[in-house]
Design a protein around this motif. Structure first.
Motif, short mmCIF file in Angstrom:
data_model
loop_
_atom_site.label_atom_id
_atom_site.label_comp_id
_atom_site.label_asym_id
_atom_site.label_seq_id
_atom_site.Cartn_x
_atom_site.Cartn_y
_atom_site.Cartn_z
N VAL A 8 0.84 -1.19 0.00
CA VAL A 8 0.00 0.00 0.00
C VAL A 8 0.88 1.25 0.00
N ILE A 9 0.57 2.16 -0.91
CA ILE A 9 1.31 3.40 -1.05
C ILE A 9 0.51 4.52 -0.37
N HIS A 10 1.23 5.33 0.42
CA HIS A 10 0.63 6.41 1.19
C HIS A 10 1.42 7.70 1.00
N GLY A 113 -2.83 2.32 -3.98
CA GLY A 113 -2.83 3.44 -3.05
C GLY A 113 -3.83 3.22 -1.93
N HIS A 114 -3.64 3.95 -0.86
CA HIS A 114 -4.57 3.92 0.27
C HIS A 114 -5.98 4.22 -0.23
N ALA A 129 -1.48 5.16 -7.82
CA ALA A 129 -0.43 4.17 -7.59
C ALA A 129 -0.62 2.93 -8.47
N ARG A 130 -1.86 2.51 -8.67
CA ARG A 130 -2.10 1.34 -9.53
C ARG A 130 -1.54 1.57 -10.93
N GLN A 131 -1.82 2.74 -11.47
CA GLN A 131 -1.34 3.05 -12.82
C GLN A 131 0.18 3.21 -12.84
N GLU A 132 0.71 3.92 -11.87
CA GLU A 132 2.15 4.17 -11.86
C GLU A 132 2.97 2.90 -11.73
#
Length: 143
Positions: A8-10, A113-114, A129-132
């Protein structure tokens, strides 16, 4: 060993010059958390701080912490406290390196992402974040 289903990206939703100690103090003293919010925290300089071992459960996403590793960058808001992807080039590079390492370690884990979890009403991490990181499975498999 815990089963990890999510990386998970925050963002911290703080100014980029916020000290990691101030973030940790907020969790402990204000929120009364026993565990940190993230496993990894990326400073504006690109320095990566590990705040908890990966075996430890952190407080990143309510209801999803038992099976997640949490990575955050310091920043994510503008001067008016509005959501903004303001990662420095050093933070972007450090995040890519760290996510590749984690994806190699937890190949089944989804990177998101969160904000991508159900019922989350935050902009965190202030970018998609999913796309990146959607190409990271192929990158990891080619290494």
């Amino acid at each position: 060993m815990r089963r990890i289903d999510f990386i998970v990206i925050h963002c911290t939703a703080t100014p980029q010059d916020t000290r990691p100690e101030a973030i940790q103090h907020y969790w402990k003293e204000y929120l009364k958390w026993k565990n940190p919010g993230y496993h990894y925290l990326i400073e504006a300089s690109g320095d990566v701080r590990q705040l908890a071992t990966e075996e430890r459960i952190c407080n990143g996403v309510a209801g999803h912490n038992a099976n997640s590793i949490h990575v955050s960058y310091i920043g994510g808001v503008d001067a008016d406290n509005k959501p903004l992807d303001n990662r420095t080039p050093a933070q972007r590079q450090s995040m890519r390196v760290l996510i590749i390492k984690l994806k190699k370690q937890y190949p089944q884990a989804q990177i998101q992402g969160h904000r991508d979890f159900p019922f989350v009403k935050k902009a965190c991490p202030c970018f998609d974040a999913r796309q990146e990181f959607n190409d990271f499975t192929a990158i990891v498999n080619s290494i």
